[in-house]
Write an enzyme that holds these catalytic residues in place. Structure first.
Site, PDB file in Angstrom:
ATOM      1  N   LEU B 124     -17.595 -13.503  50.209  1.00 31.61           N
ATOM      2  CA  LEU B 124     -17.266 -13.259  51.610  1.00 31.61           C
ATOM      3  C   LEU B 124     -16.700 -11.844  51.781  1.00 31.61           C
ATOM      4  O   LEU B 124     -17.188 -11.057  52.581  1.00 31.61           O
ATOM      5  CB  LEU B 124     -16.255 -14.323  52.092  1.00 31.61           C
ATOM      6  CG  LEU B 124     -15.626 -14.124  53.471  1.00 31.61           C
ATOM      7  CD1 LEU B 124     -16.677 -14.184  54.562  1.00 31.61           C
ATOM      8  CD2 LEU B 124     -14.576 -15.222  53.737  1.00 31.61           C
ATOM      9  N   GLY B 340      16.276 -12.541  32.158  1.00 32.24           N
ATOM     10  CA  GLY B 340      16.853 -11.208  31.989  1.00 32.24           C
ATOM     11  C   GLY B 340      15.862 -10.280  31.313  1.00 32.24           C
ATOM     12  O   GLY B 340      14.669 -10.300  31.621  1.00 32.24           O
ATOM     13  N   GLU B 364      -7.989 -16.016  49.167  1.00 34.45           N
ATOM     14  CA  GLU B 364      -8.277 -17.177  50.012  1.00 34.45           C
ATOM     15  C   GLU B 364      -7.369 -17.206  51.251  1.00 34.45           C
ATOM     16  O   GLU B 364      -6.867 -18.239  51.668  1.00 34.45           O
ATOM     17  CB  GLU B 364      -8.208 -18.487  49.204  1.00 34.45           C
ATOM     18  CG  GLU B 364      -9.255 -18.489  48.088  1.00 34.45           C
ATOM     19  CD  GLU B 364      -9.583 -19.845  47.507  1.00 34.45           C
ATOM     20  OE1 GLU B 364      -9.345 -20.857  48.184  1.00 34.45           O
ATOM     21  OE2 GLU B 364     -10.097 -19.875  46.378  1.00 34.45           O
ATOM     22  N   GLY B 365      -7.192 -16.045  51.828  1.00 28.33           N
ATOM     23  CA  GLY B 365      -6.366 -15.916  53.034  1.00 28.33           C
ATOM     24  C   GLY B 365      -4.966 -15.465  52.690  1.00 28.33           C
ATOM     25  O   GLY B 365      -4.209 -16.217  52.087  1.00 28.33           O
ATOM     26  N   THR B 366      -4.604 -14.241  53.077  1.00 22.97           N
ATOM     27  CA  THR B 366      -3.265 -13.724  52.773  1.00 22.97           C
ATOM     28  C   THR B 366      -2.211 -14.559  53.497  1.00 22.97           C
ATOM     29  O   THR B 366      -2.516 -15.305  54.433  1.00 22.97           O
ATOM     30  CB  THR B 366      -3.117 -12.272  53.269  1.00 22.97           C
ATOM     31  OG1 THR B 366      -3.318 -12.279  54.691  1.00 22.97           O
ATOM     32  CG2 THR B 366      -4.121 -11.342  52.619  1.00 22.97           C
TER      33      THR B 366
END
Lengths: 249, 385
Positions: B124, B340, B364-366
Site C-alpha cells: 500500500l 540501567g 499499519e497506521g501511525t
C-alpha cells in the site's frame, strides 16, 4: 501391526514442585500438568514407526483422573490414532498400572508396547518391567534406538558406561530413554483434528483389576536448602576448609 | 467456528512451548545475522502458524479473532522478527483475499498461503503516500484482459520473500481519492515487477522490507480482488481493522516479556545493599507497566470478542492499536531504565526490544492516524445521533 503407548499425566517439567504444608504429598492444585516427557518420546517413536509404514495403528492409553483425557489428546495430536482412558480417582501405583495395562494388552493384542522408562513425578521406573513380567513378554528397557525386524526388534539400550544392543522377539515391551528421539510439537491443525479421534472410556472394574493402594505415604520432605557459599582468601584457606570443615580431602 | 476451551488451551500451550523452547534462544542470532534460519521457518510451516486466520475450508485453522489474538499474544513473548515470517500470511497479506476475494481467488491462493508454501505481502505505502494512503499514485491502466501497473511501493514487509503481493493501485485516474483505488493480486514473477534490496532498519533485524517497483507490469483483470474496480481502499481498511487487533496483541505479548525481564532483574540486581526491586521508585515503574499491560490486554480481548460477535469495532480497533503500541513503548522505556546501564548494552535483550517496538507505533497506521480515526468516528456518531 498395532502399538500401545501408555501416557501418564504428570506435573509439567517446568513447574517448581512444592511440598504441601502438611507434608502429605506435593501440591498439585492449580499446577500445570502435561504428558510425562519419557512418554512423549514413546509416542514420537510410535508415530515415526507408523509414518515409516511399519505400524498400522497407534493406541494411546492413560490411566487416572478425568483430565488424563487431555494427555491422551496430546498423543492424538502428535499422531496416535485413538485413545483409551481408564478412569480412576485412586492414586495408581506402578503394579496397579501394570495390571491395568496387561488387561488392555489382552483386549487389544498389540505387538509392541513402548513406555517411558519412568515418570518424572514418582521416578519409580517399575511399570514397564512389571508389565513385561505379568505378560511373560521380553523387555528392552532404556532404549536409545529401536529397529523393527520380522517378528523381532533390535534395541540399543543405554546402560551404565555404554550401550548394549539386543534382539528381542515380538510381542515385547520397550521403555524409552532420553536420547531415543526428540518429540515433535503437535501441529496446530493436528491439535484441532485430534478432537475428532475416538477415546474409549473404561474403568478398572471393567478390566477386573483391583487398584487399591498397597503403600502408604508417611511423609514428604523438601530437599535441604542449599546454603550460600563463602569466598576464600587463599588456596591455603581453601585446602584447610576442604580438609577440616567439608572433610572431603 | 470457535474452539472448545481444552483444544484452545492445548493450541496455546503448544505455541507457548515453541516460542520459549525454539525461538527465544535464537533471538540474538537472528538479530545479529538479520536472518531467520530456513529450518526454523520450515518448523513454523509444520506447526501451522502460516494458516492461523485462513478458513479451515482452505486449509487454515480458521481461528476467530479472539483466538487469533491469544495465539499472537504468545508469539509476542519473543522478537517480532519471528512473527514477521508468517505475519503477513496471517494478517495484511492474506486477509484481502479472505475478506473480499472471489471464490476462484480464494481457491487459487489461500491453501498455499495457509501452508506457508507462498508468502503474501501487502503493498500500500508509496514514497509519496503513507498515512495519506488514499493519495497513492501507482497506476493500473486497463489494456484488453489485463491491467498495466506502474509505480513504486515502499517499505513493503516480506517483499523479498513474497510469492504474491496484494497491491493497491489507482484504476481510475479521474478519481484522485480513495474511490479510484483497486486491490490486485500480483504474482512475484510477473514481468515488470522487481523488488529492491533489503532496507536497513532501526530494529526487527531478521524481518525484511524492500521497495517493490512496477514497470509496465501486466496483471490479468481477473486478479482484481473481488473482481470489481474501485473497492480496493475499502478492502484495505477492512484488512487493517482486523490487523489492528493483531498488532495490539503483539504489543501486549512483548510488554509482558519486558515486564518479566524487568521483574527478574529487579530481584537480582543489588544496589545500596539490597535488590533494586525493594526500592519504591523501581516498584512504581514495575507497577505502572503491569497495570498498563493489563489494561491493554483487556482492551484487545474485549474488542476481539465484539468483532467475533459481528459488531463494528472500527473505533475500538484503533483504540487498541493506539493504546497498546504506545503502552509497549513506555514499558520498553521503563525496562531500559530498570536495567540501567545493562539496558543500554546489546548483551541483554532489552535494548533490542526497545528498538523493535518503536516500529509498532508507526506501521499499519501511525498512532496519529489511529487518533484521527477514533476522533472522526466519535464526531460522526455524535452528529448522527
Amino acid at each position: 501391526m498395532k502399538m500401545l503407548i501408555p501416557v501418564k499425566r504428570v506435573i509439567d517439567y517446568n513447574v517448581k514442585v512444592r511440598v504441601k504444608s502438611d507434608g502429605t504429598g506435593v501440591e498439585t492444585s492449580n499446577v500445570k500438568m502435561s504428558m510425562n516427557p519419557f512418554d512423549e518420546i514413546a509416542v514420537e517413536e510410535a508415530v515415526r514407526l507408523k509414518e515409516a509404514g511399519k505400524v498400522e495403528e497407534v493406541i494411546a492409553v492413560s490411566l487416572g483422573v478425568a483430565q488424563c483425557q487431555e494427555t491422551i489428546r496430546t498423543a492424538l495430536a502428535m499422531g496416535a490414532d485413538r485413545g483409551i482412558h481408564v478412569a480412576s480417582d485412586t492414586d495408581l501405583e506402578p503394579l496397579a498400572v501394570a495390571k491395568l495395562l496387561k488387561a488392555l494388552v489382552e483386549r487389544e493384542s498389540p505387538e509392541l508396547v513402548i513406555l517411558g522408562k519412568q515418570a518424572i513425578d514418582d521416578d519409580s521406573n517399575q511399570t514397564g518391567q512389571m508389565l513385561a513380567a505379568l505378560l511373560g513378554w521380553p523387555q528392552a528397557t532404556f532404549a536409545s534406538e529401536i529397529e523393527l525386524g520380522d517378528g523381532t526388534a533390535k534395541v540399543i539400550r543405554e546402560i551404565d558406561g555404554g550401550l548394549e544392543t539386543i534382539n528381542i522377539n515380538l510381542p515385547a515391551i520397550v521403555t524409552t530413554d532420553l536420547r531415543l528421539n526428540e518429540p515433535r510439537y503437535a501441529s496446530l491443525p493436528n491439535i484441532m483434528k485430534a478432537k475428532k479421534k475416538p477415546i474409549d472410556e473404561l474403568t478398572p472394574e471393567d478390566l477386573g483389576v483391583d487398584v487399591t493402594p498397597r503403600l502408604e505415604t508417611l511423609k514428604v520432605d523438601e530437599p535441604p536448602k542449599r546454603e550460600a557459599g563463602v569466598m576464600v582468601e587463599s588456596v591455603a584457606e581453601l585446602v584447610d576448609k576442604l580438609k577440616n570443615e567439608a572433610r572431603v580431602i | 467456528m470457535a474452539l472448545d476451551p481444552d483444544t484452545l488451551e492445548q493450541l496455546l500451550d503448544t505455541v507457548r512451548r515453541f516460542v520459549r523452547e525454539r525461538l527465544v534462544p535464537l533471538e540474538a542470532d537472528v538479530a545479529a545475522n538479520d536472518k531467520v534460519p530456513e529450518d526454523l521457518i520450515e518448523d513454523m510451516r509444520e506447526l501451522g502458524l502460516f494458516g492461523l486466520s485462513i478458513p479451515e475450508s482452505y486449509g487454515g485453522l480458521g481461528l476467530t479473532v479472539s483466538e487469533e489474538v491469544r495465539v499472537v499474544h504468545e508469539l509476542g513473548w519473543t522478537s517480532p522478527a519471528f512473527r514477521s515470517v508468517f505475519g503477513t500470511n496471517v494478517g495484511i497479506g492474506s486477509q484481502g483475499i479472505v475478506i473480499d476475494g472471489t471464490e476462484e481467488q480464494k481457491a487459487a491462493w489461500l491453501p498455499r498461503l495457509a501452508t506457508g508454501e507462498v508468502i503474501a505481502s501487502f503493498a500500500l505505502t508509496e514514497p509519496e503516500a503513507g498515512s495519506d494512503a488514499g493519495s497513492l499514485r501507482t497506476s493500473a491502466r486497463r489494456d484488453g484482459d489485463d491491467y498495466v501497473l506502474n509505480g513504486t511501493k515502499r517499505y513493503i514487509t516480506n517483499a523479498p520473500h513474497a510469492g504474491i503481493f496484494t497491491v493497491m493501485a489507482r484504476t481510475d485516474s479521474d478519481e484522485p481519492g480513495a474511490r479510484g483505488v483497486s486491490a490486485f493480486i500480483v504474482e512475484r514473477d510477473s514481468p515488470g515487477l522487481s523488488v529492491g534490496p533489503h532496507d536497513k532498519k532501526m530494529g526487527q533485524q531478521g524481518a525484511h522490507t524492500a521497495d517493490v517497483v512496477f514497470e509496465d507490469c501486466r496483471v490479468p483483470a481477473a486478479n482484481i480482488i473481488g473482481g470489481v474496480e474501485g473497492q480496493g481502499f475499502k478492502t484495505a481498511m477492512k484488512v487493517l481493522d482486523r490487523g489492528r487487533l493483531h498488532m495490539g496483541a503483539i504489543a501486549n505479548g512483548i510488554a509482558e516479556r519486558l515486564i518479566d525481564e524487568s521483574v527478574r532483574y529487579a530481584l537480582e540486581r543489588e544496589q545500596f545493599g539490597k535488590p533494586i526491586g525493594e526500592f519504591q521508585l523501581v516498584q512504581a515503574m514495575l507497577a505502572d507497566s503491569r497495570t498498563e499491560a493489563y489494561a491493554s490486554r483487556t482492551m484487545v480481548s474485549d474488542a476481539a470478542r465484539r468483532f467475533d460477535d459481528g459488531e463494528n469495532i472500527s473505533t475500538e480497533a484503533a483504540c487498541c492499536k493506539l493504546y497498546s503500541t504506545e503502552m509497549v513503548g513506555r514499558v520498553a522505556d521503563r525496562a531500559v531504565q530498570i536495567f540501567g546501564g545493562a539496558g543500554y548494552m546489546a548483551e541483554y535483550p532489552i535494548e533490542r526490544f526497545y528498538r523493535d517496538v518503536r516500529l509498532l507505533r508507526i506501521y499499519e497506521g501511525t498512532s496519529q492516524i489511529q487518533q484521527i480515526v477514533i476522533a472522526r468516528n466519535m464526531l460522526r456518531e455524535a452528529a448522527n445521533s
